[in-house]
Design an enzyme around this catalytic site. Structure first.
Site, PDB file in Angstrom:
ATOM      1  N   HIS A 136      75.230  -1.760 -11.352  1.00  0.00           N
ATOM      2  CA  HIS A 136      74.595  -0.447 -11.523  1.00  0.00           C
ATOM      3  C   HIS A 136      74.762   0.039 -12.962  1.00  0.00           C
ATOM      4  CE1 HIS A 136      73.720   3.799 -10.077  1.00  0.00           C
ATOM      5  NE2 HIS A 136      74.392   4.050 -11.195  1.00  0.00           N
ATOM      6  N   GLU A 137      75.969  -0.049 -13.488  1.00  0.00           N
ATOM      7  CA  GLU A 137      76.222   0.423 -14.856  1.00  0.00           C
ATOM      8  C   GLU A 137      75.552  -0.485 -15.886  1.00  0.00           C
ATOM      9  OE1 GLU A 137      77.263   3.303 -15.036  1.00  0.00           O
ATOM     10  OE2 GLU A 137      77.980   3.430 -12.986  1.00  0.00           O
ATOM     11  N   HIS A 140      72.043   0.637 -16.223  1.00  0.00           N
ATOM     12  CA  HIS A 140      71.916   1.784 -17.135  1.00  0.00           C
ATOM     13  C   HIS A 140      71.898   1.313 -18.592  1.00  0.00           C
ATOM     14  CE1 HIS A 140      71.963   5.189 -14.490  1.00  0.00           C
ATOM     15  NE2 HIS A 140      73.168   4.954 -14.000  1.00  0.00           N
ATOM     16  N   GLU A 187      69.063   7.033 -11.656  1.00  0.00           N
ATOM     17  CA  GLU A 187      70.139   6.572 -10.779  1.00  0.00           C
ATOM     18  C   GLU A 187      69.605   5.626  -9.705  1.00  0.00           C
ATOM     19  OE1 GLU A 187      73.395   6.923 -11.107  1.00  0.00           O
ATOM     20  OE2 GLU A 187      72.930   7.925 -12.989  1.00  0.00           O
TER      21      GLU A 187
END
Length: 380
Positions: A136-137, A140, A187
């Protein structure tokens, strides 16, 4: 949790050359495609804020957290490398573990972004769940969300120059609300990246369940959790709809049950399976991306969501308006106007930034936030 040096039990597909467009939500991708066209302003933002804020954040974690490598938190380092390999990230960002009793992660920085996770995440997540969080990070970082969130914050601050007028205050609040809407879609994009990094849908859902209810899933059921999501999306009456607006309008993150439902829908569309089979956009083609096409895709998403939403307020508006046929056109028109406004603001910003830079000794900056208001250029 003990150190685990065993190799991964399941082979994951390496998504060679994958573009971040593969996992970006349509509304997120439309905004990002437009912002990526602001190449001059992108450089200005990186120069102004990367030089100072990013260095300060990195030093604070270097001083007060644990930097992960093969010697420190080797289990976390291995899982991070696995997530990066699946997303074809060849250079690992720095990774830190900070003391915090809440499961959380964040990607910080613009020039040399780095990732931070909490001790709660390390201790309460199993390998597959942690891989989803780290993916997930990385999503980003790959999408450049920290850079573009900072740009949007700056543009929003400039509008405050006319906030003393009633119409200026209304416009400011509308733009801020729009910015938060984009952050929430970013997100959802990162949740998809986490799934592609771990390639384990059950683990991604467990991660969201743990974010909602802590680390113990022995008394929590996935089907019941998704039923919660359905009740949240369409249950209740108009009062509940109004409460949901208040709950989310000024939040950067969708609620966990909504994130789980959205990720489940994305899987059900077959897009996740197609990507694993090799059907995805490549980084080499990013420069050919059409702003108009991405804006239209974002408008189409909102139109479709409006048509099928079970929310009581949306249902009422749909009945009163005779359907949602014009919503996509309206969204596309507003996005086009926003893009034109952003272009004008960007030109002015670049000129102002160059003047500010040249006015400092040796052509440098004075280290101030330059209208950012001290915002933390992070993407959680």
């Amino acid at each position: 949790m003990t150190v685990d040096d065993n190799p991964p039990a399941r082979q994951r597909v390496t998504l060679t050359g994958i573009s971040s467009r593969a996992w970006e939500h349509p509304a997120d991708r439309g905004a990002l495609t437009a912002l990526r066209e602001l190449r001059g302003f992108d450089d200005v933002v990186r120069g102004f804020f990367g030089m100072w804020n990013e260095r300060g954040f990195r030093l604070s974690y270097l001083a007060g957290a644990i930097r992960v490598d093969h010697r420190q938190y080797p289990r976390v380092h291995r899982i991070f490398a696995e997530a990066a390999a699946a997303l074809d990230v060849t250079t690992l960002p720095e990774l830190y573990v900070r003391q915090e009793p809440v499961i959380q992660g964040e990607a910080i920085g613009m020039d040399r972004a780095f990732v931070v996770v909490t001790t709660a995440a390390v201790e309460r997540l199993d390998d597959d769940e942690l891989r989803a969080l780290l993916g997930h990070e990385l999503g980003h970082v790959r999408s450049g969300h920290a850079v573009y969130k900072t740009i949007m914050t700056i543009l929003t601050r400039w509008v405050s120059n006319v906030s003393w007028l009633p119409i200026g205050a209304i416009a400011l609040r509308a733009i801020i609300a729009g910015m938060y809407e984009w952050w929430r879609k970013a997100e959802l994009s990162a949740d998809r990246a986490g799934l592609l990094a771990g390639q384990d849908p059950a683990a991604s859902l467990r991660l969201l369940m743990k974010l909602a209810g802590g680390g113990d899933l022995s008394q929590i059921d996935t089907a019941a959790f998704l039923e919660q999501a359905g009740e949240y999306a369409g249950g209740g009456d108009l009062r509940d709809s109004i409460h949901k607006i208040g709950l989310t309008a000024w939040s950067t993150h969708p609620v966990p049950v909504a994130r789980a439902a959205e990720l489940n829908r994305w899987i059900d569309t077959g897009e996740y399976t197609r990507i694993l089979a090799g059907e995805y956009p490549r980084r080499d083609d990013d420069r050919d991306t059409s702003v108009t096409a991405e804006v239209k895709a974002a408008a189409a998403h909102y139109s479709e969501a409006f048509q099928v939403s079970p929310d009581p307020l949306v249902t009422l508006v749909r009945r009163m308006g005779g359907g949602a046929a014009d919503l996509g056109d309206w969204a596309g028109t507003q996005a086009g106007r926003a893009w034109g406004w952003a272009g004008t603001a960007t030109d002015a910003a670049a000129r102002a930034a160059r003047r500010a830079s040249s006015s400092q000794p040796n052509g440098g900056t004075n280290g101030t936030n330059g209208g950012d208001g001290g915002s933390d250029p992070t993407a959680n």
